[in-house]
Enzyme design. Sequence first.
Site, mmCIF file in Angstrom:
data_model
loop_
_atom_site.group_PDB
_atom_site.id
_atom_site.type_symbol
_atom_site.label_atom_id
_atom_site.label_comp_id
_atom_site.label_asym_id
_atom_site.label_seq_id
_atom_site.Cartn_x
_atom_site.Cartn_y
_atom_site.Cartn_z
ATOM 1 N N SER A 142 48.240 40.901 49.165
ATOM 2 C CA SER A 142 48.493 39.555 49.680
ATOM 3 C C SER A 142 49.690 39.649 50.611
ATOM 4 C CB SER A 142 48.831 38.643 48.494
ATOM 5 O OG SER A 142 49.427 37.435 48.925
ATOM 6 N N TYR A 188 52.963 36.235 40.377
ATOM 7 C CA TYR A 188 52.017 36.641 41.429
ATOM 8 C C TYR A 188 52.700 37.562 42.437
ATOM 9 C CZ TYR A 188 48.307 36.002 44.963
ATOM 10 O OH TYR A 188 47.288 36.193 45.873
HETATM 11 P P1 NAD Z 1 38.810 33.317 43.601
HETATM 12 O O1 NAD Z 1 39.382 32.461 42.545
HETATM 13 O O2 NAD Z 1 37.728 32.790 44.478
HETATM 14 O O3 NAD Z 1 38.307 34.703 43.005
HETATM 15 C C1 NAD Z 1 38.936 35.363 41.940
HETATM 16 C C2 NAD Z 1 37.935 36.232 41.235
HETATM 17 O O4 NAD Z 1 38.591 36.909 40.153
HETATM 18 C C3 NAD Z 1 36.773 35.438 40.619
HETATM 19 O O5 NAD Z 1 35.584 36.166 40.753
HETATM 20 C C4 NAD Z 1 37.177 35.354 39.147
HETATM 21 O O6 NAD Z 1 36.094 35.160 38.263
HETATM 22 C C5 NAD Z 1 37.812 36.718 38.977
HETATM 23 N N1 NAD Z 1 38.645 36.827 37.776
HETATM 24 C C6 NAD Z 1 39.662 36.044 37.374
HETATM 25 N N2 NAD Z 1 40.134 36.467 36.192
HETATM 26 C C7 NAD Z 1 39.392 37.538 35.840
HETATM 27 C C8 NAD Z 1 39.401 38.422 34.718
HETATM 28 N N3 NAD Z 1 40.253 38.281 33.700
HETATM 29 N N4 NAD Z 1 38.485 39.422 34.696
HETATM 30 C C9 NAD Z 1 37.577 39.576 35.710
HETATM 31 N N5 NAD Z 1 37.545 38.782 36.789
HETATM 32 C C10 NAD Z 1 38.446 37.782 36.848
HETATM 33 O O7 NAD Z 1 40.064 33.746 44.490
HETATM 34 P P2 NAD Z 1 40.238 34.578 45.841
HETATM 35 O O8 NAD Z 1 41.144 33.791 46.689
HETATM 36 O O9 NAD Z 1 38.953 35.058 46.380
HETATM 37 O O10 NAD Z 1 41.095 35.798 45.282
HETATM 38 C C11 NAD Z 1 40.662 37.138 45.298
HETATM 39 C C12 NAD Z 1 41.865 38.039 45.486
HETATM 40 O O11 NAD Z 1 42.455 37.765 46.750
HETATM 41 C C13 NAD Z 1 42.981 37.834 44.451
HETATM 42 O O12 NAD Z 1 43.508 39.078 44.079
HETATM 43 C C14 NAD Z 1 44.001 37.027 45.218
HETATM 44 O O13 NAD Z 1 45.303 37.218 44.712
HETATM 45 C C15 NAD Z 1 43.842 37.618 46.593
HETATM 46 N N6 NAD Z 1 44.372 36.816 47.689
HETATM 47 C C16 NAD Z 1 43.895 35.563 47.927
HETATM 48 C C17 NAD Z 1 44.434 34.819 48.964
HETATM 49 C C18 NAD Z 1 43.961 33.445 49.276
HETATM 50 O O14 NAD Z 1 44.616 32.771 50.075
HETATM 51 N N7 NAD Z 1 42.852 32.994 48.730
HETATM 52 C C19 NAD Z 1 45.445 35.363 49.755
HETATM 53 C C20 NAD Z 1 45.904 36.648 49.485
HETATM 54 C C21 NAD Z 1 45.354 37.362 48.442
#
Ligand code: NAD
Length: 260
Positions: A142, A155
């Site tokens: 991130s 985080y």
């Molecule tokens: P999201 O909530 O759409 O997806 C998260 C995924 O993780 C889902 O499939 C959920 O079921 C899974 N998950 C959660 N807890 C779990 C567990 N205990 N075991 C297995 N799976 C689990 O969110 P996203 O935004 O797509 O996030 C995905 C990644 O991207 C994360 O690591 C997040 O930190 C990172 N990220 C997101 C952003 C953003 O702005 N959305 C920015 C930077 C980084």
Amino acid sequence: MLKGKSAVVTGSTSGIGLAMATAFAKAGANVMLNGFGDKAEIEKTRADLEKEAGVTVLYSAADMTKPAEIAAMIADAEKAFGRLDILVNNAGIQFVSPVEEFPIEKWDQIIAINLSSAFHTIRAAVPIMKKQKWGRIINTASAHALVASPFKSAYVSAKHGIAGLTKTIALEVATDGITVNAIAPGYVWTPLVEKQIPDTARARGITEEQVKNDVILDAQPTKEFVTVEEVADLALYLAGDSARSITGAVLSIDGGWTAQ
Ligand code: NAD
């Protein structure tokens, strides 16, 4: 491009992970999905992707807080596909609170899912990739792997940790045909971002609309959310042969956020 290869993408039942799994499948890789959600919906996603991409798509319900389930997921993928070429550590959650009120169990859960799970998957996958003399490990970090924001202590700590883990493993496997990189997105519109808006509003004492415009998009000079497809395209590039010299890198895709 990835015909005959196989990929495991943690946290791929929604958001960025699902977009990456979709991109890999459409490029010809067999894919193992992972994550939580409604059982019937997950099965529909799995079956639709399998049909659309013409590859094998499996699903593991492994909980990324449970090391034994994580090891079993990697073993299952190798058994089912006969190999494991691409591992994406993407599962992640967020929690927003001032540190003095930050629930201890939330700290532990975020460190487990957003950081330790990547250690457990990598630990299990590296011997397989070494045997193949080819592997791609991609960690979803991130912008918060590089800079901080208040009220996100767990985080930001986990994501900085992911950057360190990425560099360390990249050095360990540099002569084995395995690359290890992290993608560092800025704000991407997914359920993870949507869900944190009410808590951020509470923590900062502002409205939800103000959070969206003055906090989230204020961080991003482009004033636009990154899309899941853009992040998936970068992952697809890193998974290819032409990215073989990129390793140990933390690649920003953040609309200029961390350039400031
Ligand atoms: P999201 O909530 O759409 O997806 C998260 C995924 O993780 C889902 O499939 C959920 O079921 C899974 N998950 C959660 N807890 C779990 C567990 N205990 N075991 C297995 N799976 C689990 O969110 P996203 O935004 O797509 O996030 C995905 C990644 O991207 C994360 O690591 C997040 O930190 C990172 N990220 C997101 C952003 C953003 O702005 N959305 C920015 C930077 C980084």
